[in-house]
Design an enzyme around this catalytic site. Structure first.
Site, PDB file in Angstrom:
ATOM      1  N   HIS A 232       0.792  -1.354  -0.007  1.00 36.80           N
ATOM      2  CA  HIS A 232      -0.174  -0.013   0.118  1.00 36.80           C
ATOM      3  C   HIS A 232       0.897   1.155  -0.123  1.00 36.80           C
ATOM      4  O   HIS A 232       1.987   1.223   0.580  1.00 36.80           O
ATOM      5  CB  HIS A 232      -0.801  -0.006   1.140  1.00 36.80           C
TER       6      HIS A 232
ATOM      7  N   ASP B 191      -7.816  -5.716   0.240  1.00 42.16           N
ATOM      8  CA  ASP B 191      -8.324  -6.529  -1.090  1.00 42.16           C
ATOM      9  C   ASP B 191      -7.865  -7.877  -0.938  1.00 42.16           C
ATOM     10  O   ASP B 191      -8.340  -8.731  -1.739  1.00 42.16           O
ATOM     11  CB  ASP B 191      -7.723  -5.882  -2.223  1.00 42.16           C
TER      12      ASP B 191
HETATM   13  N1  ACO Z   1       4.037  -7.286  -4.740  1.00 43.29           N
HETATM   14  C1  ACO Z   1       5.472  -7.363  -4.878  1.00 43.29           C
HETATM   15  N2  ACO Z   1       6.070  -6.292  -4.787  1.00 43.29           N
HETATM   16  C2  ACO Z   1       5.659  -5.052  -4.489  1.00 43.29           C
HETATM   17  C3  ACO Z   1       4.320  -4.968  -4.167  1.00 43.29           C
HETATM   18  C4  ACO Z   1       3.445  -6.208  -4.250  1.00 43.29           C
HETATM   19  N3  ACO Z   1       1.904  -6.143  -4.309  1.00 43.29           N
HETATM   20  N4  ACO Z   1       4.029  -3.600  -4.024  1.00 43.29           N
HETATM   21  C5  ACO Z   1       4.861  -3.019  -3.985  1.00 43.29           C
HETATM   22  N5  ACO Z   1       6.057  -3.965  -4.492  1.00 43.29           N
HETATM   23  C6  ACO Z   1       7.523  -3.699  -4.232  1.00 43.29           C
HETATM   24  C7  ACO Z   1       7.831  -2.939  -5.494  1.00 43.29           C
HETATM   25  O1  ACO Z   1       8.280  -3.763  -6.712  1.00 43.29           O
HETATM   26  C8  ACO Z   1       8.840  -1.970  -5.060  1.00 43.29           C
HETATM   27  O2  ACO Z   1      10.367  -2.785  -5.033  1.00 43.29           O
HETATM   28  P1  ACO Z   1      11.821  -2.013  -5.214  1.00 43.29           P
HETATM   29  O3  ACO Z   1      11.719  -0.982  -4.302  1.00 43.29           O
HETATM   30  O4  ACO Z   1      12.528  -3.261  -5.068  1.00 43.29           O
HETATM   31  O5  ACO Z   1      11.426  -1.640  -6.721  1.00 43.29           O
HETATM   32  C9  ACO Z   1       8.447  -1.588  -3.536  1.00 43.29           C
HETATM   33  O6  ACO Z   1       7.814  -2.811  -3.209  1.00 43.29           O
HETATM   34  C10 ACO Z   1       7.830  -0.300  -3.536  1.00 43.29           C
HETATM   35  O7  ACO Z   1       6.827  -0.345  -4.501  1.00 43.29           O
HETATM   36  P2  ACO Z   1       6.084   0.764  -5.243  1.00 43.29           P
HETATM   37  O8  ACO Z   1       5.441   0.450  -6.496  1.00 43.29           O
HETATM   38  O9  ACO Z   1       7.050   2.179  -5.492  1.00 43.29           O
HETATM   39  O10 ACO Z   1       4.833   1.215  -4.385  1.00 43.29           O
HETATM   40  P3  ACO Z   1       3.716   2.134  -4.587  1.00 43.29           P
HETATM   41  O11 ACO Z   1       3.470   2.867  -3.213  1.00 43.29           O
HETATM   42  O12 ACO Z   1       3.907   3.117  -5.690  1.00 43.29           O
HETATM   43  O13 ACO Z   1       2.553   1.200  -4.724  1.00 43.29           O
HETATM   44  C11 ACO Z   1       0.668  -0.357  -4.570  1.00 43.29           C
HETATM   45  C12 ACO Z   1       1.326   0.679  -4.189  1.00 43.29           C
HETATM   46  C13 ACO Z   1       0.376   0.246  -6.026  1.00 43.29           C
HETATM   47  C14 ACO Z   1      -0.699  -0.515  -3.900  1.00 43.29           C
HETATM   48  C15 ACO Z   1       1.539  -1.680  -4.944  1.00 43.29           C
HETATM   49  O14 ACO Z   1       1.874  -1.986  -3.292  1.00 43.29           O
HETATM   50  C16 ACO Z   1       0.953  -2.578  -5.494  1.00 43.29           C
HETATM   51  O15 ACO Z   1       0.831  -2.560  -6.659  1.00 43.29           O
HETATM   52  N6  ACO Z   1       0.179  -3.461  -4.850  1.00 43.29           N
HETATM   53  C17 ACO Z   1      -0.873  -4.594  -5.494  1.00 43.29           C
HETATM   54  C18 ACO Z   1      -2.231  -4.073  -5.971  1.00 43.29           C
HETATM   55  C19 ACO Z   1      -2.793  -3.720  -4.771  1.00 43.29           C
HETATM   56  O16 ACO Z   1      -3.105  -4.643  -4.109  1.00 43.29           O
HETATM   57  N7  ACO Z   1      -3.468  -2.511  -4.646  1.00 43.29           N
HETATM   58  C20 ACO Z   1      -4.664  -2.477  -4.055  1.00 43.29           C
HETATM   59  C21 ACO Z   1      -4.133  -1.058  -3.128  1.00 43.29           C
HETATM   60  S1  ACO Z   1      -5.360  -0.923  -1.803  1.00 43.29           S
HETATM   61  C22 ACO Z   1      -6.625  -0.120  -2.395  1.00 43.29           C
HETATM   62  O17 ACO Z   1      -6.489   0.341  -3.559  1.00 43.29           O
HETATM   63  C23 ACO Z   1      -7.772  -0.466  -1.616  1.00 43.29           C
END
Ligand code: ACO
Length: 401
Positions: free
Chosen positions: A277, A335
């Site tokens: 998140h 989720d």
């Molecule tokens: N699985 C694996 N790795 C992940 C995940 C994940 N779900 N989420 C983040 N990471 C990793 C990234 O690869 C990144 O790693 P790195 O630093 O080695 O490159 C690091 O964690 C940071 O990730 P970002 O993409 O910069 O984080 P951001 O805050 O932009 O993303 C998000 C947040 C979009 C929710 C992300 O965690 C994601 O894609 N999750 C999966 C989708 C999801 O469950 N969305 C629901 C969100 S809650 C809602 O809307 C109700």
């Protein structure tokens, strides 16, 4: 000739913050999140207390008005909402224009936007009374529209709202009964639905709420603004993640396949859906309530041994103890368990985000109202860091290389 880089240096001071990771776009009194500690408060009240002790309509009142209602205020609010649950007969014909296999979120974007063509008075956003009527209309009509999107995709006749039922009973009845059927609500499942709505009611300046605020900042009709929010919510990085999380659990299928799947996440082939998140760097407090609700619903419908629940619980344990996820502070979000729960309630995956939109509507409209009533409100107008070509002269087509 304008030197663009010099222009930036001389005339403009602004922050370059892609994804708005550290930029507050507004002041708000509605929702507080402490992402490091995993705290979520609505108007000061913890989400777990609201989910346990309140009901969705009461939370709607709280988000809109800032305080929990007295008994008399709640009765009046409930009356105001049930007064607006119907949609115009012409509006029903609007659905018929969609392909029968249309994604229900596509229908929601179009249908909710179309409400702006039915309620011209709501365009008068400077009238406080009209703002409240718009809020009541939105909260009241979303279950009716969402249930119609569901019924339309199944090719079944629409079921009219029944105002003597509770908000969630009425919604489940419109989804799962047929007209004139003597449908009896299941109290455990109705309570679970209501709690799921509470968990999704608001979440401060997430992508869809920011979209609603940005659209509303120009003074646009509130129904059109909410339609913009629904469009934003649809994406798999936001509200669409519940559908993706269930797909993921189904793809994994059995507990023994988890290590291989987790390796694929670490190899960056895909993400663990329902994990991570932008704000929570700790367990999402909504996910805890959702996990409990998931167990209750599965037990009630006789699926306590659902193999996907086993996969989810094992996957959660593996991820919570794996340095890859620990270092990145990736925990289950709301989720992760919601897909299994909604499926057990009888909804197909393409309805999951619709249910999210239904619940989030109160957050969107409360935030829209707060913004319109904020005297410091300005049209939202982000800047950009231009990285394109410098100024140059037009070249006639016969002289281009
Ligand atoms: N699985 C694996 N790795 C992940 C995940 C994940 N779900 N989420 C983040 N990471 C990793 C990234 O690869 C990144 O790693 P790195 O630093 O080695 O490159 C690091 O964690 C940071 O990730 P970002 O993409 O910069 O984080 P951001 O805050 O932009 O993303 C998000 C947040 C979009 C929710 C992300 O965690 C994601 O894609 N999750 C999966 C989708 C999801 O469950 N969305 C629901 C969100 S809650 C809602 O809307 C109700």
């Amino acid at each position: 000739v304008v030197d663009i880089r010099k222009l930036y240096a001389e005339t403009d001071t602004f922050t370059y913050d892609p994804g708005f990771t550290s930029t507050a776009s507004c002041e708000s009194k509605i929702t507080f999140i402490d992402g490091d500690k995993g705290v979520l408060l609505h108007r000061g009240y913890p989400i777990d207390q609201l989910a346990e002790k309140s009901n969705f309509l009461e939370v709607c009142y709280l988000l809109l008005h800032g305080e929990l209602p007295s008994a008399a205020e709640f009765t009046e609010f409930e009356h105001n909402i049930t007064y607006h649950t119907m949609v115009h007969e012409q509006f029903d014909r609007f659905f018929m224009g969609f392909r029968r296999d249309a994604h229900p979120m596509a229908i929601m974007v179009g249908a909710v936007g179309a409400l702006s063509a039915f309620y011209h008075d709501s365009t008068n956003i400077n009238d406080p009374e009209q703002r409240i009527i718009s809020a009541h209309r939105m909260i009241a009509k979303m279950p009716t529209i969402a249930a119609r999107a569901f019924k339309y995709s199944k090719g079944q006749p629409f079921v009219f709202p029944r105002n003597e039922l509770s908000y969630s009973e009425n919604f489940l009845r419109m989804c799962f009964s047929v007209p004139a059927e003597d449908w009896k609500p299941n109290p455990v499942l109705t309570r679970a639905m209501d709690r799921i709505f509470i968990l999704h009611a608001d979440h401060e300046q997430n992508a869809s709420t920011s979209t609603v605020r940005l659209a509303g900042s120009s003074g646009a009709n509130p129904f059109a603004c909410i339609a913009a929010g629904i469009a934003c919510l649809w994406g798999p990085s936001h509200g669409g993640a519940n559908e993706e999380a269930l797909n993921m659990l189904q793809e994994i299928g059995t507990v023994d396949r988890i290590p291989e799947y987790v390796q694929g996440v670490k190899d960056r082939k895909y993400r663990l859906m329902g994990f991570g998140h932008r704000v929570y760097k700790n367990y999402d407090p909504r996910a805890k309530v959702m996990q409990k609700t998931c167990h209750e619903v599965l037990a009630e419908v006789g699926h306590a041994d659902d193999p996907l629940l086993k996969v989810a619980m094992e996957l959660e344990q593996i991820a919570l103890n794996d340095p890859y996820f620990v270092e990145r502070k990736l925990y289950p979000n709301v989720d992760f368990y919601s897909g299994i729960t909604l499926r057990a309630l009888g909804f197909p995956p393409d309805m999951f985000t619709v249910l999210f939109a239904l619940a989030r509507t109160v957050g969107w409209i409360a935030q829209w109202k707060e913004m319109i009533e904020d005297p410091s409100q300005k049209i939202g107008r982000p800047r950009q860091l231009y990285t394109g070509a410098p100024q140059r002269d037009y070249v006639a087509v016969d002289q281009r290389g």
